[in-house]
Design a protein around this motif. Structure first.
Motif, mmCIF file in Angstrom:
data_model
loop_
_atom_site.group_PDB
_atom_site.id
_atom_site.type_symbol
_atom_site.label_atom_id
_atom_site.label_comp_id
_atom_site.label_asym_id
_atom_site.label_seq_id
_atom_site.Cartn_x
_atom_site.Cartn_y
_atom_site.Cartn_z
ATOM 1 N N VAL A 16 0.881 -1.167 0.000
ATOM 2 C CA VAL A 16 0.000 0.000 0.000
ATOM 3 C C VAL A 16 0.921 1.219 0.000
ATOM 4 O O VAL A 16 1.784 1.371 0.874
ATOM 5 C CB VAL A 16 -0.933 0.007 1.231
ATOM 6 C CG1 VAL A 16 -1.761 1.282 1.259
ATOM 7 C CG2 VAL A 16 -1.838 -1.222 1.220
ATOM 8 N N ALA A 17 0.777 2.066 -1.014
ATOM 9 C CA ALA A 17 1.652 3.224 -1.185
ATOM 10 C C ALA A 17 1.325 4.317 -0.168
ATOM 11 O O ALA A 17 0.227 4.368 0.385
ATOM 12 C CB ALA A 17 1.525 3.751 -2.609
ATOM 13 N N ILE A 18 2.293 5.190 0.056
ATOM 14 C CA ILE A 18 2.133 6.257 1.057
ATOM 15 C C ILE A 18 1.827 7.603 0.402
ATOM 16 O O ILE A 18 2.217 7.867 -0.738
ATOM 17 C CB ILE A 18 3.397 6.384 1.951
ATOM 18 C CG1 ILE A 18 4.642 6.685 1.098
ATOM 19 C CG2 ILE A 18 3.610 5.111 2.770
ATOM 20 C CD1 ILE A 18 5.857 7.132 1.882
ATOM 21 N N ASP A 19 1.118 8.453 1.161
ATOM 22 C CA ASP A 19 0.853 9.825 0.727
ATOM 23 C C ASP A 19 2.166 10.597 0.683
ATOM 24 O O ASP A 19 3.110 10.287 1.419
ATOM 25 C CB ASP A 19 -0.105 10.528 1.710
ATOM 26 C CG ASP A 19 -1.556 10.104 1.530
ATOM 27 O OD1 ASP A 19 -1.878 9.419 0.538
ATOM 28 O OD2 ASP A 19 -2.374 10.468 2.384
ATOM 29 N N ILE A 20 2.196 11.625 -0.159
ATOM 30 C CA ILE A 20 3.367 12.502 -0.220
ATOM 31 C C ILE A 20 2.924 13.928 0.063
ATOM 32 O O ILE A 20 1.729 14.229 0.060
ATOM 33 C CB ILE A 20 4.075 12.415 -1.592
ATOM 34 C CG1 ILE A 20 3.124 12.815 -2.739
ATOM 35 C CG2 ILE A 20 4.644 11.018 -1.811
ATOM 36 C CD1 ILE A 20 3.812 12.973 -4.086
ATOM 37 N N ASP A 21 3.893 14.821 0.285
ATOM 38 C CA ASP A 21 3.566 16.240 0.476
ATOM 39 C C ASP A 21 4.373 17.080 -0.502
ATOM 40 O O ASP A 21 5.101 16.557 -1.346
ATOM 41 C CB ASP A 21 3.779 16.675 1.940
ATOM 42 C CG ASP A 21 5.215 16.510 2.401
ATOM 43 O OD1 ASP A 21 6.138 16.508 1.554
ATOM 44 O OD2 ASP A 21 5.424 16.389 3.620
ATOM 45 N N GLN A 22 4.265 18.395 -0.360
ATOM 46 C CA GLN A 22 4.912 19.312 -1.305
ATOM 47 C C GLN A 22 6.441 19.215 -1.262
ATOM 48 O O GLN A 22 7.119 19.704 -2.155
ATOM 49 C CB GLN A 22 4.462 20.759 -1.081
ATOM 50 C CG GLN A 22 4.961 21.395 0.206
ATOM 51 C CD GLN A 22 4.092 21.069 1.419
ATOM 52 O OE1 GLN A 22 3.129 20.321 1.323
ATOM 53 N NE2 GLN A 22 4.442 21.647 2.550
ATOM 54 N N ASP A 23 6.986 18.567 -0.235
ATOM 55 C CA ASP A 23 8.438 18.424 -0.129
ATOM 56 C C ASP A 23 8.976 17.203 -0.866
ATOM 57 O O ASP A 23 10.185 16.946 -0.835
ATOM 58 C CB ASP A 23 8.853 18.342 1.353
ATOM 59 C CG ASP A 23 8.515 19.628 2.102
ATOM 60 O OD1 ASP A 23 8.568 20.710 1.475
ATOM 61 O OD2 ASP A 23 8.174 19.548 3.293
ATOM 62 N N TYR A 24 8.105 16.446 -1.527
ATOM 63 C CA TYR A 24 8.600 15.271 -2.250
ATOM 64 C C TYR A 24 9.602 15.754 -3.301
ATOM 65 O O TYR A 24 9.291 16.647 -4.094
ATOM 66 C CB TYR A 24 7.451 14.495 -2.910
ATOM 67 C CG TYR A 24 7.907 13.173 -3.463
ATOM 68 C CD1 TYR A 24 8.051 12.065 -2.626
ATOM 69 C CD2 TYR A 24 8.241 13.040 -4.800
ATOM 70 C CE1 TYR A 24 8.497 10.845 -3.121
ATOM 71 C CE2 TYR A 24 8.689 11.829 -5.310
ATOM 72 C CZ TYR A 24 8.820 10.738 -4.454
ATOM 73 O OH TYR A 24 9.274 9.541 -4.953
ATOM 74 N N PRO A 25 10.817 15.180 -3.303
ATOM 75 C CA PRO A 25 11.870 15.690 -4.194
ATOM 76 C C PRO A 25 11.549 15.529 -5.675
ATOM 77 O O PRO A 25 11.122 14.464 -6.120
ATOM 78 C CB PRO A 25 13.109 14.858 -3.811
ATOM 79 C CG PRO A 25 12.588 13.683 -3.055
ATOM 80 C CD PRO A 25 11.253 14.061 -2.484
ATOM 81 N N GLN A 26 11.728 16.608 -6.412
ATOM 82 C CA GLN A 26 11.574 16.651 -7.876
ATOM 83 C C GLN A 26 10.250 16.068 -8.360
ATOM 84 O O GLN A 26 10.205 15.305 -9.340
ATOM 85 C CB GLN A 26 12.753 15.930 -8.540
ATOM 86 C CG GLN A 26 14.088 16.604 -8.270
ATOM 87 C CD GLN A 26 15.202 15.968 -9.063
ATOM 88 O OE1 GLN A 26 15.411 14.766 -8.971
ATOM 89 N NE2 GLN A 26 15.900 16.768 -9.850
#
Length: 192
Positions: A16-26
């Protein structure tokens, strides 16, 4: 950059994949690479786990199906002419309508296509590529592609919907895919 697609049998396809935020690189570059990879492999959808990233991100372009359909298929689906979208941190809110069958395939499971039953409508909350929130309802082929790609970020594959006997009949082909004994015309990595 065209990314290699992960083949059936890889652990990342079952997480199950995880949520990301605006800091996810590139993030912008990754989304651009996802589009390039999807189009280079003639897909209509691609989820991050398929390129070995266990994050809740997928892209879809159902317009491609409508562009290439036969004349007798035109006007058959309510979502024509299709939709092109990025879905980040997507979560399905509800399903609607009747279940209907359609012959599905998957870039991570090449050379296998099966009729899969799915609801005709899906309502989903997601962030777009600018990380703006949306809640939208999709129908027809677009809803189907979204559900297929959403399954990827939930660690599920379209073959999971098959009856046990049908799955058993495909076991040899699935084993061949996981061992790299399949030829495809796109970049693919196989489980070790």
């Amino acid at each position: 950059m065209i990314l290699p697609i992960v083949a059936y049998g890889a652990d990342v396809l079952r997480k199950v994949a995880i949520d990301i935020d605006q800091d996810y690189p590139q993030l912008d570059k990754f989304i651009e690479d996802m589009w390039e990879t999807m189009y280079a492999s003639n897909g209509v959808g691609l989820a991050a786990p398929q390129v070995n990233k266990s994050i809740r991100l997928f892209v879809i372009d159902s317009a491609q199906i409508f562009e290439h359909q036969e004349d007798d298929e035109k006007g058959k689906y309510p979502d024509e002419p299709g939709t092109k979208k990025v879905f980040i941190n997507a979560h399905i809110v509800e399903f609607g309508g009747e279940d209907w069958g359609y012959n599905e395939g998957c870039l991570s499971i090449p050379k296998i296509r099966e009729d899969i039953m799915r609801p005709e409508e899906v309502t989903i909350e997601y962030l777009d590529e600018k990380l703006q929130p949306h809640t939208e309802t999709f129908t027809g082929l677009t809803a189907r592609i979204i559900q297929h790609e959403y399954d990827h970020i939930e660690g599920k594959l379209f073959i999971d919907y098959l009856k046990p006997l049908r799955k058993k009949m495909l076991k040899g082909k699935l084993t061949d895919i996981s061992k790299g004994k399949v030829k495809v015309d796109y970049k693919m990595v196989f489980p070790k």
